[in-house]
Design a protein around this motif. Sequence first.
Motif, PDB file in Angstrom:
ATOM      1  N   CYS A 118      10.325 125.796 -35.713  1.00 25.29           N
ATOM      2  CA  CYS A 118      10.633 124.927 -37.358  1.00 25.29           C
ATOM      3  C   CYS A 118       9.483 124.397 -38.105  1.00 25.29           C
ATOM      4  O   CYS A 118       9.163 123.767 -38.133  1.00 25.29           O
ATOM      5  CB  CYS A 118      11.598 123.498 -37.331  1.00 25.29           C
ATOM      6  N   GLY A 119       9.060 125.425 -39.524  1.00 23.44           N
ATOM      7  CA  GLY A 119       8.036 124.900 -40.048  1.00 23.44           C
ATOM      8  C   GLY A 119       7.712 125.865 -41.997  1.00 23.44           C
ATOM      9  O   GLY A 119       8.838 126.108 -41.809  1.00 23.44           O
ATOM     10  N   TRP A 120       7.070 127.332 -41.516  1.00 22.62           N
ATOM     11  CA  TRP A 120       6.589 127.199 -42.350  1.00 22.62           C
ATOM     12  C   TRP A 120       5.960 128.587 -42.118  1.00 22.62           C
ATOM     13  O   TRP A 120       5.006 128.870 -41.849  1.00 22.62           O
ATOM     14  CB  TRP A 120       6.395 127.418 -43.712  1.00 22.62           C
ATOM     15  N   GLY A 121       7.153 129.445 -41.539  1.00 22.09           N
ATOM     16  CA  GLY A 121       6.721 130.595 -40.585  1.00 22.09           C
ATOM     17  C   GLY A 121       5.896 131.573 -41.480  1.00 22.09           C
ATOM     18  O   GLY A 121       5.858 132.074 -43.083  1.00 22.09           O
ATOM     19  N   TYR A 122       4.878 132.564 -41.041  1.00 18.60           N
ATOM     20  CA  TYR A 122       4.499 133.503 -41.844  1.00 18.60           C
ATOM     21  C   TYR A 122       4.401 134.497 -41.261  1.00 18.60           C
ATOM     22  O   TYR A 122       4.854 136.030 -40.694  1.00 18.60           O
ATOM     23  CB  TYR A 122       2.896 133.415 -41.943  1.00 18.60           C
ATOM     24  N   GLY A 123       3.442 134.795 -40.070  1.00 13.13           N
ATOM     25  CA  GLY A 123       2.476 135.973 -39.462  1.00 13.13           C
ATOM     26  C   GLY A 123       3.411 136.360 -37.552  1.00 13.13           C
ATOM     27  O   GLY A 123       4.334 135.614 -37.416  1.00 13.13           O
ATOM     28  N   VAL A 124       3.676 136.994 -37.073  1.00 12.91           N
ATOM     29  CA  VAL A 124       4.337 137.413 -35.714  1.00 12.91           C
ATOM     30  C   VAL A 124       2.989 137.905 -34.492  1.00 12.91           C
ATOM     31  O   VAL A 124       2.858 139.212 -35.197  1.00 12.91           O
ATOM     32  CB  VAL A 124       5.054 137.448 -35.745  1.00 12.91           C
ATOM     33  N   ALA A 125       2.942 137.408 -33.340  1.00  8.90           N
ATOM     34  CA  ALA A 125       1.974 138.694 -33.035  1.00  8.90           C
ATOM     35  C   ALA A 125       3.193 138.691 -31.270  1.00  8.90           C
ATOM     36  O   ALA A 125       3.566 137.916 -30.970  1.00  8.90           O
ATOM     37  CB  ALA A 125       0.162 138.155 -32.027  1.00  8.90           C
ATOM     38  N   ILE A 126       3.013 139.612 -30.689  1.00  5.65           N
ATOM     39  CA  ILE A 126       3.382 139.809 -29.616  1.00  5.65           C
ATOM     40  C   ILE A 126       2.106 140.419 -28.571  1.00  5.65           C
ATOM     41  O   ILE A 126       1.246 141.054 -28.670  1.00  5.65           O
ATOM     42  CB  ILE A 126       4.651 141.412 -29.217  1.00  5.65           C
ATOM     43  N   GLY A 127       3.068 140.128 -27.069  1.00  2.00           N
ATOM     44  CA  GLY A 127       1.995 140.350 -25.922  1.00  2.00           C
ATOM     45  C   GLY A 127       2.644 139.438 -25.027  1.00  2.00           C
ATOM     46  O   GLY A 127       2.757 137.910 -24.780  1.00  2.00           O
ATOM     47  N   ASP A 128       2.711 139.913 -24.088  1.00  6.85           N
ATOM     48  CA  ASP A 128       2.810 139.387 -22.514  1.00  6.85           C
ATOM     49  C   ASP A 128       1.838 139.054 -21.890  1.00  6.85           C
ATOM     50  O   ASP A 128       0.925 139.003 -20.739  1.00  6.85           O
ATOM     51  CB  ASP A 128       3.076 140.339 -21.735  1.00  6.85           C
ATOM     52  N   PHE A 129       1.158 137.333 -22.349  1.00  9.19           N
ATOM     53  CA  PHE A 129       0.081 136.550 -21.966  1.00  9.19           C
ATOM     54  C   PHE A 129       0.129 136.134 -20.529  1.00  9.19           C
ATOM     55  O   PHE A 129      -1.330 135.752 -20.086  1.00  9.19           O
ATOM     56  CB  PHE A 129       0.184 135.520 -23.247  1.00  9.19           C
ATOM     57  N   ASP A 130       1.643 136.078 -19.867  1.00  8.52           N
ATOM     58  CA  ASP A 130       1.295 135.746 -18.166  1.00  8.52           C
ATOM     59  C   ASP A 130       1.511 136.850 -17.108  1.00  8.52           C
ATOM     60  O   ASP A 130       1.169 136.432 -16.392  1.00  8.52           O
ATOM     61  CB  ASP A 130       1.849 134.536 -18.279  1.00  8.52           C
ATOM     62  N   ASN A 131       1.353 138.136 -17.836  1.00  6.24           N
ATOM     63  CA  ASN A 131       1.553 139.452 -17.027  1.00  6.24           C
ATOM     64  C   ASN A 131       3.011 139.407 -15.815  1.00  6.24           C
ATOM     65  O   ASN A 131       2.350 139.475 -14.790  1.00  6.24           O
ATOM     66  CB  ASN A 131       0.132 139.246 -16.403  1.00  6.24           C
TER      67      ASN A 131
END
Length: 612
Positions: A143-156
Amino acid sequence: MSNEKRVGDSVRMNNFFPAVFLRVAASLLLAAAGGGWVLRGAAQMAAKNGAANPQLFVDVTRAAGIDFHLTCGGPEKLSILETQCGGAAAFDYDNDGWMDILLVDGSTLEDYRAGKCHPPRLYHNNHDGTFTDESAKSGLNFCGWGYGVAIGDFDNDGWEDVYITGFHGSALYHNNHDGTFTDVTAKAGVANADSWGTSAAFGDYDNDGNLDLYVANYVDLDINHLPKFGDGPFCQYRGIPVNCGPRGLKGGRDRLYHNNGDGTFTDVTEKLGIDTESYYGLGVMWLDYDKDGCLDLYVANDSSPSLLYHNNCKGGFTEVGAEAGVAYSADGHEQAGMGIDSADYDRDGWPDIVKTNFSDDSDNLYHNDHNGEFTDEAGAAGIGGVSSPYLGFGAKFLDYDNDGWPDIFIANGHVDPQVEGQSFGVGYAERPFLFHNLSADKLLAADRSKMGKFEEVGGRSGGALSKKYVGRAALTADFWNRGRQDLLMTNLEGSPVLLRNEVPAVGHWFRVKTVGTKSNRDGFGAKVEITVDGSTRYAEVRAGSSFESSSDPRVHFGLGAAMRVDAIVVRWPSGQVDKMGPEAADEGIVVREGSGIVQRDIEKRSPIRKKR
């Protein structure tokens, strides 16, 4: 730049290929001459036979069930805040082997101030050419003003997580393995508070097996004290009033977050000397440009020098953009960089870079010179002159015809609607580019003059590629698991455009998904090399690049006429090297670090697969 309206932006299709001709042409084009690939592409063969070119990509957005309208301020774009929305991602959030779609929404000044939410939309791939909106139950409640996105399995844990950038606050969502996500921003320490985040990307810069996070920040703005439209020297474009910036406004400093391996991150921006001048960050990409086994970082900045951070393999970086030749234009001027991507477009075994820029400037095609430096070949390659009147955003390498040579897709669209109808001939909506790599042609006539050259074929292909959009993000994915790379482009204040690859005659293909064990689970930063007919092709594993977007992380190779891959080598960030092969063409494999091939995806094919 004159910005005259370009002639031939679209060519009406006034006749069609008979089905028989297409089948015969395909078989002829797929013939091997001395083991070499001779496909010239359906568009070129059609021209020789006096026939109109077929549509290379078909807009299937509505038919696929994608119903989304991007919100980004008002139609007049009175503030720069209203110009940069449109993040998107292709990722397999439920591990069923099919790429799903995430679309980030923006907001309006009124809604943002009132706290009204515009959450992102998550579309699940139904495996039959359609998608189902699963947003309501996903937990992706940004909830805000969204712009971009990144995808990744940060916790493996084997499940892809989501990071959404926004104005004065971003958010990290952990995948719960059941189709839902949980906001873990506060615990992780990656809120990017009080900053305007645009593009972001995951990458393991210290090879400790955990994905770190880089966030590009754009402009430091106060929502309650925005610069007045058209008021000032940086609020004009060619004599007409427009929204102000980014010049004349304070830049936002990018952030680099180190993954601690326990679900938390540490902000190492100051420690590592990241973006000390607070440039206007827009595009982000991890790559190992010098092939020393450590991920470097390239950042496209608007109206300021772009930055190339060389990794010293000891946990630190040195900014070398100017020395490497990727900070400025060929004549030494700052550029308004937007989107970036990397691939080995000339198959010399080294990663090259494409970067889009503002109108009045050409896009860049940086050739890797193998010595830590790059040469901008945009002009010589046939990209510079075509692109200079246009304003580029998303940029992606892809091999759309599977001839074995990376092509380029670019999403175009201006930031100022006030340019529409002006005498200088610049439009607000602009058609995208599809640059076909002509290097395969040298095998037909032993003519090396086309090596490293591109031809813009989108305008003459008709259909979706000849239409105009206010393009922003651009990503690639094999949404139908057919061995073809499809496209998704976001459209400011409009529907996204899902483009299904319908090239009439395509080559064979091979796809590799990486699963790290000692390295990060996604295998980001791994190098995949395949040998086909005595020729070695090279690619890096990544998801984040382009502009505010994340693409299919599975590595796709076009094979041309080759019926098999003779050898596969995966060089992991940990130093592990896995060697495999031979393997048959037209299949996807899953390679686990240290174990080799653990799965073949020949069964995951779309039931609506059409002619090859």
